[in-house]
Write an enzyme that holds these catalytic residues in place. Structure first.
Site: not given
Length: 265
Positions: A155-157
């Protein structure tokens, strides 16, 4: 509240659904180890022991995991390693309530270097979710047994983060197309699709994940230890990344390239 499949925990109604759950949970027992190990029939289990915080990662938890991994690697009775989370969930990523140590990322990178350099095969038991940093840990495992509704969520993006360790594992093991599917799209990938993509070896009913992962690790432990080590070392050589430090250097190089990109929003 979740339905019978648990999908309510996974629905992307908020960019960080699990982080919301973590921030609302204030329990913080201090009398339990942050990570622990168990050994049974040549299989050593490395367990993230923070179920009250969805097995999220603090700086000290990472250190405890690294120490536990080193102990299992050094134990001659252990021939295969299983990584799992306590309480039926894998890992929710970094604990957002923690004031991280200045060397938090250094600890995390070094732990992944040790995983990469492990002479013993590592199986991951993917229960419920592996998010952000947790997804990096799931992707680091040599073999992954996933629940049918369990998710890897890089989910970092969605948070405006570059995810260098996720990027390195994904490109190293599966190439750019799969790396984009996870890290660039940033959408959860469930157990059956993980198998289709070659990221997981099997997807099983959620309640069976731990038993199946233990059975898989036990089967690996029946193999010849020397042969398994030589195969892993040979693969490292073919990858051009030999040893823990070389893996850490690859992460650092990717991180520098990513940090050099100017922000446009």
């Amino acid at each position: 509240k979740p339905d019978q499949t648990g999908r309510a925990y996974l629905a992307p109604v908020h960019p960080y659904p699990y982080d919301v759950l973590l921030m609302s949970d204030t329990s913080d027992p201090t009398d339990q180890p942050l990570a622990r190990t168990d050994i049974d029939n040549a299989v050593g289990e490395l367990i993230i022991n923070r179920p009250e915080r969805r097995n999220s990662l603090t700086s000290d938890t990472i250190t405890a995991l690294h120490e536990g991994l080193d102990a299992l690697i050094g134990d001659p009775e252990v021939k295969a390693i299983l990584i799992r989370g306590e309480g039926g969930a894998f890992c929710a990523g970094n604990d957002l309530k923690e004031d991280r140590a200045p060397d938090h990322f250094d600890r995390w990178r070094a732990f992944h270097g040790a995983i990469y350099d492990s002479p013993k095969p590592i199986v991951g038991a993917l229960q419920r979710f592996a998010i952000a940093g947790g997804s990096a840990l799931a992707l680091a495992c040599d073999f992954l047994v996933a629940g049918d509704t369990a998710r890897i969520d890089t989910s970092e993006v969605r948070m405006g983060m570059a995810a260098p360790i996720n990027t390195v594992w994904l490109e190293l093991k599966w190439g750019a197309a799969i790396a984009y599917r996870f890290a660039l799209a940033g959408q959860p990938v469930a157990g059956p699709e993980l198998v289709t993509l070659g990221v997981a070896v099997i997807s099983v009913p959620d309640d069976d994940v731990l038993d199946e992962a233990r059975a898989y690790a036990a089967t690996l432990a029946e193999n010849d230890a020397w042969a398994m080590t030589t195969i892993k070392r040979g693969t490292q050589h073919l990858n051009g990344i030999e040893g823990a430090q070389a893996f850490e250097d690859r992460v650092t190089a990717v991180q520098r390239v990513q940090q050099a990109v100017p922000r446009t929003n």
